[in-house]
Design a protein around this motif. Structure first.
Motif, PDB file in Angstrom:
ATOM      1  N   GLU A  75       0.814  -1.223   0.000  1.00  0.00           N
ATOM      2  CA  GLU A  75       0.000   0.000   0.000  1.00  0.00           C
ATOM      3  C   GLU A  75       0.846   1.272   0.000  1.00  0.00           C
ATOM      4  O   GLU A  75       0.504   2.247  -0.663  1.00  0.00           O
ATOM      5  CB  GLU A  75      -0.927   0.020   1.227  1.00  0.00           C
ATOM      6  N   GLU A  76       1.949   1.269   0.773  1.00  0.00           N
ATOM      7  CA  GLU A  76       2.695   2.501   0.997  1.00  0.00           C
ATOM      8  C   GLU A  76       4.138   2.465   0.493  1.00  0.00           C
ATOM      9  O   GLU A  76       4.811   3.487   0.493  1.00  0.00           O
ATOM     10  CB  GLU A  76       2.712   2.829   2.498  1.00  0.00           C
ATOM     11  N   GLY A  77       4.618   1.278   0.119  1.00  0.00           N
ATOM     12  CA  GLY A  77       6.013   1.148  -0.294  1.00  0.00           C
ATOM     13  C   GLY A  77       6.926   0.926   0.903  1.00  0.00           C
ATOM     14  O   GLY A  77       6.485   0.843   2.045  1.00  0.00           O
ATOM     15  N   TYR A  78       8.214   0.845   0.610  1.00  0.00           N
ATOM     16  CA  TYR A  78       9.205   0.623   1.658  1.00  0.00           C
ATOM     17  C   TYR A  78       9.431   1.894   2.462  1.00  0.00           C
ATOM     18  O   TYR A  78       9.289   3.002   1.944  1.00  0.00           O
ATOM     19  CB  TYR A  78      10.534   0.160   1.046  1.00  0.00           C
ATOM     20  N   ALA A  79       9.819   1.718   3.702  1.00  0.00           N
ATOM     21  CA  ALA A  79      10.224   2.858   4.526  1.00  0.00           C
ATOM     22  C   ALA A  79      11.633   3.262   4.101  1.00  0.00           C
ATOM     23  O   ALA A  79      12.431   2.412   3.700  1.00  0.00           O
ATOM     24  CB  ALA A  79      10.205   2.458   6.001  1.00  0.00           C
ATOM     25  N   PHE A  80      11.935   4.537   4.200  1.00  0.00           N
ATOM     26  CA  PHE A  80      13.257   5.037   3.832  1.00  0.00           C
ATOM     27  C   PHE A  80      13.990   5.432   5.110  1.00  0.00           C
ATOM     28  O   PHE A  80      13.531   6.288   5.859  1.00  0.00           O
ATOM     29  CB  PHE A  80      13.130   6.236   2.892  1.00  0.00           C
ATOM     30  N   ILE A  81      15.135   4.785   5.348  1.00  0.00           N
ATOM     31  CA  ILE A  81      15.942   5.023   6.542  1.00  0.00           C
ATOM     32  C   ILE A  81      17.278   5.591   6.063  1.00  0.00           C
ATOM     33  O   ILE A  81      18.181   4.838   5.697  1.00  0.00           O
ATOM     34  CB  ILE A  81      16.163   3.717   7.329  1.00  0.00           C
ATOM     35  N   PRO A  82      17.419   6.901   6.043  1.00  0.00           N
ATOM     36  CA  PRO A  82      18.583   7.526   5.408  1.00  0.00           C
ATOM     37  C   PRO A  82      19.937   7.070   5.943  1.00  0.00           C
ATOM     38  O   PRO A  82      20.887   6.944   5.174  1.00  0.00           O
ATOM     39  CB  PRO A  82      18.387   9.021   5.665  1.00  0.00           C
ATOM     40  N   MET A  83      20.068   6.821   7.234  1.00  0.00           N
ATOM     41  CA  MET A  83      21.378   6.492   7.777  1.00  0.00           C
ATOM     42  C   MET A  83      21.708   5.009   7.750  1.00  0.00           C
ATOM     43  O   MET A  83      22.803   4.614   8.135  1.00  0.00           O
ATOM     44  CB  MET A  83      21.521   7.034   9.208  1.00  0.00           C
ATOM     45  N   ALA A  84      20.825   4.173   7.263  1.00  0.00           N
ATOM     46  CA  ALA A  84      21.078   2.731   7.213  1.00  0.00           C
ATOM     47  C   ALA A  84      22.010   2.384   6.053  1.00  0.00           C
ATOM     48  O   ALA A  84      22.079   3.114   5.060  1.00  0.00           O
ATOM     49  CB  ALA A  84      19.768   1.970   7.053  1.00  0.00           C
ATOM     50  N   GLY A  89      13.469  -0.361   4.098  1.00  0.00           N
ATOM     51  CA  GLY A  89      13.049  -1.161   5.237  1.00  0.00           C
ATOM     52  C   GLY A  89      11.551  -1.375   5.242  1.00  0.00           C
ATOM     53  O   GLY A  89      10.818  -0.812   4.426  1.00  0.00           O
ATOM     54  N   MET A  90      11.126  -2.209   6.172  1.00  0.00           N
ATOM     55  CA  MET A  90       9.704  -2.496   6.342  1.00  0.00           C
ATOM     56  C   MET A  90       9.313  -2.210   7.778  1.00  0.00           C
ATOM     57  O   MET A  90      10.047  -2.540   8.713  1.00  0.00           O
ATOM     58  CB  MET A  90       9.416  -3.957   6.049  1.00  0.00           C
ATOM     59  N   VAL A  91       8.137  -1.621   7.961  1.00  0.00           N
ATOM     60  CA  VAL A  91       7.600  -1.379   9.296  1.00  0.00           C
ATOM     61  C   VAL A  91       7.152  -2.726   9.852  1.00  0.00           C
ATOM     62  O   VAL A  91       6.260  -3.374   9.302  1.00  0.00           O
ATOM     63  CB  VAL A  91       6.415  -0.395   9.255  1.00  0.00           C
ATOM     64  N   ALA A 103      12.571  -2.568  10.182  1.00  0.00           N
ATOM     65  CA  ALA A 103      13.722  -3.440   9.924  1.00  0.00           C
ATOM     66  C   ALA A 103      14.295  -3.064   8.568  1.00  0.00           C
ATOM     67  O   ALA A 103      13.561  -3.020   7.578  1.00  0.00           O
ATOM     68  CB  ALA A 103      13.296  -4.901   9.919  1.00  0.00           C
ATOM     69  N   ASP A 104      15.608  -2.763   8.538  1.00  0.00           N
ATOM     70  CA  ASP A 104      16.220  -2.486   7.246  1.00  0.00           C
ATOM     71  C   ASP A 104      16.652  -3.802   6.606  1.00  0.00           C
ATOM     72  O   ASP A 104      16.564  -4.862   7.222  1.00  0.00           O
ATOM     73  CB  ASP A 104      17.353  -1.456   7.342  1.00  0.00           C
ATOM     74  N   GLY A 106      19.394  -5.051   6.058  1.00  0.00           N
ATOM     75  CA  GLY A 106      20.514  -5.713   6.731  1.00  0.00           C
ATOM     76  C   GLY A 106      20.108  -6.355   8.042  1.00  0.00           C
ATOM     77  O   GLY A 106      20.922  -6.980   8.712  1.00  0.00           O
ATOM     78  N   GLY A 107      18.845  -6.194   8.440  1.00  0.00           N
ATOM     79  CA  GLY A 107      18.346  -6.800   9.674  1.00  0.00           C
ATOM     80  C   GLY A 107      18.392  -5.895  10.888  1.00  0.00           C
ATOM     81  O   GLY A 107      17.942  -6.278  11.973  1.00  0.00           O
ATOM     82  N   VAL A 108      18.918  -4.682  10.747  1.00  0.00           N
ATOM     83  CA  VAL A 108      18.972  -3.734  11.854  1.00  0.00           C
ATOM     84  C   VAL A 108      17.574  -3.167  12.103  1.00  0.00           C
ATOM     85  O   VAL A 108      16.826  -2.920  11.161  1.00  0.00           O
ATOM     86  CB  VAL A 108      19.974  -2.598  11.544  1.00  0.00           C
ATOM     87  N   ILE A 109      17.239  -2.961  13.375  1.00  0.00           N
ATOM     88  CA  ILE A 109      15.925  -2.426  13.730  1.00  0.00           C
ATOM     89  C   ILE A 109      16.082  -0.961  14.145  1.00  0.00           C
ATOM     90  O   ILE A 109      16.929  -0.620  14.965  1.00  0.00           O
ATOM     91  CB  ILE A 109      15.274  -3.225  14.880  1.00  0.00           C
ATOM     92  N   HIS A 110      15.230  -0.120  13.565  1.00  0.00           N
ATOM     93  CA  HIS A 110      15.239   1.314  13.831  1.00  0.00           C
ATOM     94  C   HIS A 110      13.882   1.723  14.398  1.00  0.00           C
ATOM     95  O   HIS A 110      12.866   1.107  14.100  1.00  0.00           O
ATOM     96  CB  HIS A 110      15.488   2.097  12.538  1.00  0.00           C
ATOM     97  N   ARG A 111      13.889   2.800  15.191  1.00  0.00           N
ATOM     98  CA  ARG A 111      12.654   3.371  15.754  1.00  0.00           C
ATOM     99  C   ARG A 111      12.487   4.769  15.184  1.00  0.00           C
ATOM    100  O   ARG A 111      13.427   5.575  15.189  1.00  0.00           O
ATOM    101  CB  ARG A 111      12.770   3.433  17.276  1.00  0.00           C
ATOM    102  N   SER A 112      11.286   5.067  14.702  1.00  0.00           N
ATOM    103  CA  SER A 112      11.025   6.420  14.205  1.00  0.00           C
ATOM    104  C   SER A 112      10.937   7.377  15.392  1.00  0.00           C
ATOM    105  O   SER A 112      10.559   6.983  16.495  1.00  0.00           O
ATOM    106  CB  SER A 112       9.723   6.456  13.390  1.00  0.00           C
ATOM    107  N   ARG A 113      11.294   8.619  15.149  1.00  0.00           N
ATOM    108  CA  ARG A 113      11.180   9.626  16.211  1.00  0.00           C
ATOM    109  C   ARG A 113       9.790  10.244  16.261  1.00  0.00           C
ATOM    110  O   ARG A 113       9.439  10.907  17.232  1.00  0.00           O
ATOM    111  CB  ARG A 113      12.225  10.718  16.008  1.00  0.00           C
ATOM    112  N   THR A 114       9.033  10.054  15.176  1.00  0.00           N
ATOM    113  CA  THR A 114       7.673  10.579  15.106  1.00  0.00           C
ATOM    114  C   THR A 114       6.747   9.466  14.618  1.00  0.00           C
ATOM    115  O   THR A 114       7.204   8.399  14.219  1.00  0.00           O
ATOM    116  CB  THR A 114       7.577  11.769  14.128  1.00  0.00           C
ATOM    117  N   ALA A 115       5.467   9.758  14.619  1.00  0.00           N
ATOM    118  CA  ALA A 115       4.476   8.770  14.189  1.00  0.00           C
ATOM    119  C   ALA A 115       4.326   8.703  12.673  1.00  0.00           C
ATOM    120  O   ALA A 115       3.552   7.904  12.170  1.00  0.00           O
ATOM    121  CB  ALA A 115       3.127   9.076  14.826  1.00  0.00           C
TER     122      ALA A 115
END
Length: 152
Positions: A75-84, A89-91, A103-104, A106-115
Motif C-alpha cells: 500500500e505505501e512502499g518501503y520505509a526510507f531510513i537515510p542512515m542505514a 526497510g519495512m515497518v 527493519a532495514d 541488513g536486519g537492523v531495527i530502527h525506531r522512528s522519532r515521530t508517528a
C-alpha cells in the motif's frame, strides 16, 4: 502482569497476547523472506508467531504479522531510513503512541522519532531481530517489576 493489572491500575487489561502462526502466517513468512533479504531471524520468528500485541506494557508494544507488514509495503512502499547501510526497510511493529519500528534490509531495527514516515528521523535500537525481541522482553519485565516504561 495480567492477573493483577486491574487491581494495580484500576481498569481491566487489554488483549495482551503472543499469537502462534497459522497456515496463512506461514505463507506470508515465506513471501516476507523473498521481499526482505537478510531476514533469517525474522523469518524464524514469523514461522512460529503470527503477531505480538502487548497494549498494557508502557504505551504498548506490537510486532505486526508478516501479512500486515507485506500489506503495508504493497500500500505505501518501503520505509526510507537515510542512515542505514541499505536505506530500504519495512515497518515491523509499533508502540501504542504511534512510534514505528522498521527493519532495514541488513536486519537492523530502527525506531522512528515521530508517528509519520514522511521525512522521518530514526534511531537505531537493535543490531538484529533477536536483540529487538530481547529489548521487548526486558521492557515487559521492567514494567511488571516497577511499573516504569521499558527500554525501547
Amino acid at each position: 502482569m495480567v492477573a493483577t493489572f486491574e487491581e494495580t491500575y484500576g481498569y481491566p487489561p487489554g488483549r495482551n497476547e503472543v499469537r502462534l502462526a497459522d497456515a496463512d502466517d506461514l505463507r506470508a513468512a515465506r513471501e516476507y523472506a523473498r521481499e526482505m533479504p537478510g531476514s533469517d531471524e525474522q523469518l524464524k520468528f514469523y514461522e512460529s508467531f503470527g503477531e505480538v500485541a502487548l497494549p498494557d506494557v508502557g504505551n504498548g508494544y506490537f510486532i505486526h504479522s508478516a501479512r500486515d507488514v507485506l500489506h503495508r509495503v504493497s500500500e505505501e512502499g518501503y520505509a526510507f531510513i537515510p542512515m542505514a547501510d541499505d536505506p530500504h526497510g519495512m515497518v515491523i511493529g509499533s508502540d501504542g503512541g504511534g512510534i514505528l519500528f522498521v527493519a532495514d534490509w541488513g536486519g537492523v531495527i530502527h525506531r522512528s522519532r515521530t508517528a509519520s514516515l514522511d521525512a522521518a528521523e530514526f534511531d537505531r535500537v537493535a543490531d538484529d531481530f533477536p536483540e529487538f525481541l530481547d529489548l521487548i522482553r526486558r521492557s515487559v519485565t521492567r514494567f511488571v517489576e516497577t511499573g516504569e516504561p521499558g527500554y525501547l
